[in-house]
Design an enzyme around this catalytic site. Structure first.
Site, PDB file in Angstrom:
ATOM      1  N   HIS A 101      38.549  33.638  34.963  1.00  7.23           N
ATOM      2  CA  HIS A 101      37.884  34.309  36.075  1.00  7.23           C
ATOM      3  C   HIS A 101      36.447  33.820  36.248  1.00  7.23           C
ATOM      4  O   HIS A 101      35.572  34.593  36.643  1.00  7.23           O
ATOM      5  CB  HIS A 101      37.871  35.829  35.847  1.00  7.23           C
ATOM      6  CG  HIS A 101      39.225  36.463  35.890  1.00  7.23           C
ATOM      7  ND1 HIS A 101      39.472  37.736  35.402  1.00  7.23           N
ATOM      8  CD2 HIS A 101      40.413  36.010  36.348  1.00  7.23           C
ATOM      9  CE1 HIS A 101      40.752  38.037  35.568  1.00  7.23           C
ATOM     10  NE2 HIS A 101      41.339  37.006  36.135  1.00  7.23           N
ATOM     11  N   ASN A 122      39.673  41.446  38.656  1.00  2.70           N
ATOM     12  CA  ASN A 122      40.223  40.144  39.053  1.00  2.70           C
ATOM     13  C   ASN A 122      39.568  39.710  40.357  1.00  2.70           C
ATOM     14  O   ASN A 122      39.539  40.454  41.332  1.00  2.70           O
ATOM     15  CB  ASN A 122      41.738  40.256  39.249  1.00  2.70           C
ATOM     16  CG  ASN A 122      42.433  40.804  38.025  1.00  2.70           C
ATOM     17  OD1 ASN A 122      42.286  41.978  37.703  1.00  2.70           O
ATOM     18  ND2 ASN A 122      43.198  39.971  37.357  1.00  2.70           N
TER      19      ASN A 122
END
Length: 822
Positions: free
Chosen positions: A748, A791
């Site tokens: 990420h 996310n």
């Protein structure tokens, strides 16, 4: 940007362009400049004494950036006596043996015999030293004698070339010589005899024509006379620029052999009025120029080829070479060029295709992995039966970016059509307001997130009716009560009561039928090596076909870089775009992880599933776990709050770590992942080293990233919180007790081309357009400027929607269709 040919391989050069060894003009400064620019400089040794030659070579070497870079020397070695021209003479002054010795001692990379055929002993001496020998020829019949002497390279110069030339035009001479040497081998390398074209080559089209004729490179003279570094006088350069298409002629008056020079009054007086005298003098071994007694300004020869009429400026050697290479390459034209085929690029593409009539070219470094373009590979029926097996697919798709680094050891990239969405978990939670960038208003963010959820196919409660999900949810709710909200994780997935039950979103979901639009060219296995730009405008993308080996250019009106949080800044850096902010403000999600096996009694506490479980027991009486085999895996989370500033995932999912042994029943295993945010700081970064290239030939990435005190405190809270949840659900699996995953394994990474209004602390503006550029946009997690724990894909898509809308507005391409996102 380069054209890789066997000539480049032989000499380790970037471009198949050699400086013709012209007397005076091709001095050490110009030869070094050509080599420094990626070609190979050759100095003309006409009339040099041994002392002068060594001094010239030293001056050349001193000017080289890379002191080991190659250069060449050419000499004129015509036959003297016998049946040779009476005007031929020994231009070495009897010092050939000394000159050869100096050329070898100075580690010259190439020797060129520019006139005549080199003596066999000269060729042998150079070959003993590992130096290839080239021979210039003016007719195909000359090749045979050169090959007899053992030369390795033939340089055919067509009649339109400057200096000494024959009668055969370049376009005929090159392929004829290629045919003449076909099947012959170099005594030095054992490989084929190479042909380097010469005569009238001044730009990319000329180079391309030479290559098309079978040559492996170009020998360039007249164009380099008009280089800033040339030893030619300004008067000579001005005369080239002033010459028209009928301004040159071949004459015997200077050397006794055809020499193409500018038509001056002096030259034309000989040619028009004194032909008989020229013939008489040359037959007797005298040069007409040597009989001249008049002192006149235009007596000296101005060597130039017919191509002089096409030369209009004096420019640096590097620019001449760069323009030549660019002009020789195939150019593809489009309206929008996109780097990468992941969610960001596909969002741009979908919005532009839906709302405009523009044509798009999408370059993806990876291959197509599925019969459906950009599909999430998790949709395969087998993986729906055994999600744990998908871990091997993910591992196979991740390319480690800096092996053995300790700052961000998990940093990886995926090369595939669809990018990381080809193995995406599909989690799409919205960030908490504390983590929301201030780029737009709350109302605008809501619009963009709603559009992004529609584009991705987000389902807010996809698995809430499942047996295992409800059991886990009830167990946690009973323990924590109202202090924690336990809810289904928003997922980009479409569910169905029929098998297969799930359709996980990928870039095929974003693109839908537009992936197959006639206005979209998707090129997989294509590496984008550089963006070429001038005055704040990108003009071309330099592409390399990883299958065919072809390098070509794509010309577009606008460009979008969406290659991921590491590869996007790498491309910008390699292109000289973005300045020192590129790669800074790197963040990722520190990830606490464990696995638990929850006990059987949890199943029998809740009687709501009696009907489902009875049907399962009847169909599978030997199964000791009362959960249907077709029950999708649980996906729960607890939202971020100010008291619990982290994002949690309580689920069973395939990652590139945390595999479960086959002997364990997957239905009894729960994965817990707690993601913590990291504060963006300028010193946390990925930097790129141009002196150390990665396996693809771009500056290699290196990571410098540490956690702040606040980061560390949040991590302590996160780990303690995960342990509380784990103890409620069951016992830790041995070897997978609570621990921190190697930093970066969340995949990420954000912030490396961050968005912002201040160019001193950001790379792109609020429209995702690069500061200082009129037609370059960047997409991906890398534009997200704030600390966040969720996310990032949904936020990335939201930014891409806004960026595409602004591109349409700025370029005047029409009105965005809002319904296009639905």
């Amino acid at each position: 940007m380069s054209l890789n040919t066997p000539l480049c391989k032989m000499f380790g050069i970037k471009h198949p362009v050699l400086l013709a060894g012209m007397n005076v003009a091709a001095g050490p400064d110009l030869a070094a400049a050509v080599t420094n620019a990626g070609g190979m400089g050759v100095i003309g040794g006409f009339g040099y004494t041994p002392k002068h030659l060594r001094a010239q070579i030293k001056e050349l070497k001193d000017a080289l950036v890379d002191k080991s870079a190659p250069f060449g020397v050419d000499l004129l070695l015509p036959s003297v006596g016998g049946s040779a021209r009476k005007t031929n003479k020994d231009y070495t002054g009897g010092k050939l043996e000394e000159l050869v010795k100096i050329i070898i001692e100075e580690k010259t990379a190439l020797f060129v015999c520019a006139v005549g055929v080199p003596p066999a002993w000269v060729v042998d001496e150079f070959h003993k030293a590992g130096i290839p020998v080239a021979n210039m020829v003016g007719a195909p019949k000359h090749c045979a004698k050169a090959l007899e002497r053992g030369v390795d390279i033939i340089i055919p110069q067509g009649s339109e070339g400057g200096g000494h030339t024959g009668d055969v035009p370049t376009a005929i001479l090159i392929p004829a010589c290629v045919e003449a040497v076909a099947g012959k081998k170099s005594p030095l390398t054992g490989g084929p005899i190479l042909v380097i074209g010469a005569g009238g080559i001044h730009n990319g089209k000329g180079l391309a024509a030479a290559l098309a004729g079978g040559a492996v490179g170009a020998w360039v003279g007249t164009r380099f006379v008009c280089a800033e570094e040339a030893g030619a006088s300004k008067y000579h350069q001005d005369q080239i620029i002033a010459t028209d298409h009928s301004g040159t002629i071949r004459t015997l008056i200077y050397t006794g052999r055809p020499l193409r020079v500018k038509k001056t009054e002096y030259v034309m007086d000989w040619e028009n009025n004194r032909q008989a005298e020229i013939e008489s003098l040359t037959k007797s071994g005298k040069l007409p120029i040597e009989t001249e007694t008049k002192d006149r300004e235009d007596i000296h020869p101005l060597l130039m080829g017919n191509v002089a009429a096409m030369i209009h400026s004096v420019e640096p050697a590097k620019k001449i070479i760069d323009d030549m290479i660019r002009g020789a390459m195939r150019v593809v034209q489009t309206d929008v060029f996109l780097v990468g085929s992941g969610p960001a690029s596909c969002t741009y593409a979908r919005t532009l295709l839906d709302s405009t009539d523009k044509h798009l070219f999408m370059a993806e470094m990876g291959s197509q992995q599925s019969s459906i373009l950009g599909e999430n590979l998790k949709n395969a029926a087998y993986f729906q039966k055994n999600i744990a097996a998908f871990q091997h697919v993910i591992v196979g798709h991740l390319h480690e970016l800096e092996p053995n680094n300790t700052s961000l050891p998990g940093a990886s990239a995926t090369y595939a059509v669809g990018g990381m969405a080809s193995h995406w978990t599909c989690a799409t939670p919205r960030p908490h307001e504390d983590e929301l960038p201030d780029t737009y208003t709350a109302t605008e963010w809501n619009r963009l997130y709603t559009a992004g959820e529609q584009l991705l196919g987000t389902n807010l409660t996809p698995f809430d009716g499942l047996v295992s999900q409800q059991i886990i949810s009830r167990a946690l709710t009973n323990h924590f009560g109202d202090s924690r909200e336990i809810k289904g994780l928003p997922l980009a997935v479409k569910t169905s009561p029929k098998w297969p039950h799930l359709k996980w979103s990928g870039c095929d979901t974003i693109m839908k039928e537009q992936f197959y639009s006639e206005r979209l060219t998707l090129k997989s296995d294509t590496h984008v090596r550089k963006l070429l730009h001038l005055n704040g405008r990108v003009t071309y993308a330099l592409c390399f076909d990883l299958v065919s080996g072809e390098e070509y250019l794509v010309e577009a009106k606008t460009f979008v870089v969406g290659a991921g949080a590491i590869l996007s800044p790498q491309l910008l850096f390699a292109s000289g775009i973005g300045g020192d902010n590129v790669g800074r403000y790197l963040t990722d999600h520190p990830t606490a992880f464990c696995q638990v096996s929850f006990p059987f009694p949890l199943y029998i506490k809740y009687r709501a599933f009696d009907g489902i479980l009875a049907a399962h027991r009847q169909a599978h009486p030997g199964d000791n776990v009362p959960i249907p085999f077709d029950d999708p895996d649980p996906q729960l989370y607890t939202p971020y709050t100010r008291e619990t500033p982290f994002h949690t995932q309580i689920h069973r999912e395939a990652f590139h770590y945390g595999g479960v042994a086959d002997r364990l029943d997957q239905r009894l295993v729960v994965h817990l992942r707690w993601y913590t945010k990291q504060d963006p700081r300028a010193e946390n970064r990925v930097s790129f080293n141009p002196a150390k290239l990665d396996i693809w030939g771009l500056p290699s990435p290196s990571f410098q990233c540490t956690l702040s005190k606040d980061d560390a405190e949040r991590n302590e809270l996160s780990m303690a919180d995960m342990k509380k949840f784990a103890t409620v659900l069951g016992e830790y699996l041995p070897g997978v007790e609570p621990h921190w995953r190697p930093y970066g394994q969340a995949l990420h990474a954000c912030g490396t081309t961050r968005i912002g209004r201040d160019p001193s602390t950001s790379v792109v503006d609020p429209t995702s357009r690069v500061h200082g550029f009129s037609n370059l946009w960047v997409g991906g997690n890398n534009v997200i400027p704030t600390a966040n724990s969720v996310n990032p894909t949904l936020t990335t898509v939201a930014y891409a929607i806004k960026g595409a809308e602004e591109m349409i507005r700025i370029m005047g391409w029409g009105v965005v269709r809002r319904e296009a996102h639905i």
